[in-house]
Design an enzyme around this catalytic site. Structure first.
Site, PDB file in Angstrom:
ATOM      1  N   LYS A  60      11.096 -31.573 -10.364  1.00 56.79           N
ATOM      2  CA  LYS A  60      11.909 -32.038  -9.238  1.00 56.79           C
ATOM      3  C   LYS A  60      12.006 -33.566  -9.249  1.00 56.79           C
ATOM      4  O   LYS A  60      11.325 -34.235 -10.015  1.00 56.79           O
ATOM      5  CB  LYS A  60      11.318 -31.548  -7.920  1.00 56.79           C
ATOM      6  CG  LYS A  60      10.933 -30.078  -7.901  1.00 56.79           C
ATOM      7  CD  LYS A  60      12.099 -29.109  -8.121  1.00 56.79           C
ATOM      8  CE  LYS A  60      11.610 -27.684  -7.834  1.00 56.79           C
ATOM      9  NZ  LYS A  60      12.523 -26.624  -8.251  1.00 56.79           N
TER      10      LYS A  60
HETATM   11  C1  LIG Z   1      11.625 -25.254  -7.527  1.00 57.49           C
HETATM   12  C2  LIG Z   1      12.210 -24.447  -6.446  1.00 57.49           C
HETATM   13  C3  LIG Z   1      11.413 -23.707  -5.562  1.00 57.49           C
HETATM   14  C4  LIG Z   1       9.939 -23.505  -5.775  1.00 57.49           C
HETATM   15  O1  LIG Z   1       9.210 -24.664  -5.653  1.00 57.49           O
HETATM   16  P1  LIG Z   1       7.605 -24.585  -5.865  1.00 57.49           P
HETATM   17  O2  LIG Z   1       7.172 -25.949  -5.426  1.00 57.49           O
HETATM   18  O3  LIG Z   1       7.376 -24.334  -7.318  1.00 57.49           O
HETATM   19  O4  LIG Z   1       7.086 -23.503  -5.011  1.00 57.49           O
HETATM   20  C5  LIG Z   1      12.017 -23.064  -4.504  1.00 57.49           C
HETATM   21  N1  LIG Z   1      13.344 -23.128  -4.305  1.00 57.49           N
HETATM   22  C6  LIG Z   1      14.148 -23.814  -5.142  1.00 57.49           C
HETATM   23  C7  LIG Z   1      15.619 -23.876  -4.854  1.00 57.49           C
HETATM   24  C8  LIG Z   1      13.609 -24.477  -6.248  1.00 57.49           C
HETATM   25  O5  LIG Z   1      14.426 -25.136  -7.082  1.00 57.49           O
END
Ligand SMILES: *Cc1c(COP(=O)(O)O)cnc(C)c1O
Length: 372
Positions: free
Chosen positions: A186
């Site tokens: 992210k």
């Molecule tokens: C990455 C992602 C998640 C999950 O995030 P985590 O921190 O790994 O639990 C949930 N929703 C979306 C849209 C994502 O891109």
């Protein structure tokens, strides 16, 4: 032929400031979760997202689950969920005991289609969970109008959206609750991590209790022996991770600018190619470019394009998932736009460390791979 070194799909920007922040937490002696460094990060993150309250969590999935629990979602309830997403979104609904009802997405933004949301609402529906796709917010004015008309809450899966805006309002402030991810792919990261934000203090304090085994976290609790009167979990973010995220927040403007400039370079080049459609940038938004997704022409074999790119040293993968096609959710209605994007999207390298030369190498490689 020698293959040049692979350009990775994603790469976190971390270094001296993050190491210094971690050293400070070590020196402080408080490394556990929900401590003083978490509280400082929460205040800054609420400010960034234009909300009154933030709770740091172990990841976005736990933030989504905690938010649904705080809203009182449980067995017998239905939640309308944007279909095209990482399945953490639908999983959180299943974890709460409720049933996700997936709604198809718009063929340009691949965010939830307001008409599809409206059509998915039934007598058991309690709320709407939408996704900022690759971080770009969908049609929040329309979502809000639907939620209000039906007396439903609105929840934003803003996993990829730190720093994004919609009509000048920051991602995170667009719904009743929003959840963010700080996973390594992210825009800002502590390896893993998440946050739940809201203007509603009651919801955040409920979530805070549940995220710490059902009692107030040790830091700031006072001397009374806590009483366990509800089931809770350990979904805390450690103060070590919160320290890293503090340093990442300092960098956020420059990280966003770097991603934006790569996206601009890609879009200018790929606009000329018949074989691909460039990602839509909707009006009145700032796109944070968590990933860059090309839509391949229907006749192209994506597996061959992926293999061609990898042979040229380019990290790449599919886009994200059509939730309704995942067996964990059981039999679902067909949702053609999401299914088509699941088949045709191609993610190419997108991160803040990409140089112009590397972006040009990616562009040449995509030209070659779609021609082959
Ligand atoms: C990455 C992602 C998640 C999950 O995030 P985590 O921190 O790994 O639990 C949930 N929703 C979306 C849209 C994502 O891109």
């Amino acid at each position: 032929m020698t293959i040049p070194p692979t350009i990775p799909l994603g790469r976190p920007t971390v270094g001296e400031p993050e190491l210094a922040a971690v050293a400070a937490v070590f020196a402080s002696g408080w490394l556990a979760g929900a401590g003083p460094t978490c509280r400082r990060f929460e205040a800054r993150f609420a400010n960034l997202t234009g909300t009154a309250h933030a709770l740091a969590t172990s990841n976005c999935g736990s933030a989504l689950f905690l938010g649904l629990r705080a809203l009182g979602v449980g067995p017998g309830d239905e939640v309308v969920v944007a279909d095209y997403t990482f399945p953490a979104t639908g999983h959180a609904v299943l974890q709460s005991g409720a049933t996700p009802v997936f709604a198809d997405v718009r063929p340009d933004s691949f965010c939830a289609d307001p008409a599809a949301i409206e059509a998915a609402i039934g007598p058991r529906t309690v709320g709407i969970l939408v996704v900022d796709l690759a971080g770009q917010p969908g049609d929040f004015d329309a979502y809000r109008a639907i939620a209000d008309r039906h007396g439903l809450w609105l929840f934003e899966d803003a996993a990829c959206a730190a720093g994004a805006t919609y009509r000048t309002r920051p991602a995170g402030s667009l719904a009743d609750l929003a959840a963010f991810s700080f996973h390594g792919r992210k825009g800002i990261t502590a390896g893993e991590g998440g946050a739940l934000v809201s203007d509603n203090a009651v919801l955040i304090e409920r979530a805070r209790k549940t995220h710490s085994y059902g009692v107030a976290p040790a830091f700031g609790r006072g001397e009374d022996v806590p009483v366990f009167d509800e089931l809770g979990y350990n979904f805390r973010l450690s103060d070590v991770q919160a320290a890293i995220l503090g340093a990442q927040l300092d960098r956020l403007p420059s990280l966003l600018a770097a991603r934006r400039s790569v996206a601009k370079r890609y879009t200018e080049a790929f606009r000329e190619l018949d074989a691909v459609e460039v990602p839509a940038e909707l009006p009145d938004r700032e796109h944070p470019w968590q990933s860059y997704l090309l839509l391949l022409a229907p006749e192209l074999d994506r597996g061959r394009v992926l293999a061609g790119l990898r042979a040229r040293g380019i990290g790449c993968t599919f886009g994200t998932y059509a939730s309704h096609l995942q067996p964990v959710y059981g039999r679902q209605r067909p949702l053609p736009v999401s299914a088509d994007a699941f088949r045709r999207h191609l993610a190419i390298p997108m991160h803040a460390e990409l140089t112009e030369e590397q972006a040009d190498r990616v562009i040449d490689a995509v030209r070659g791979a779609v021609d082959a």
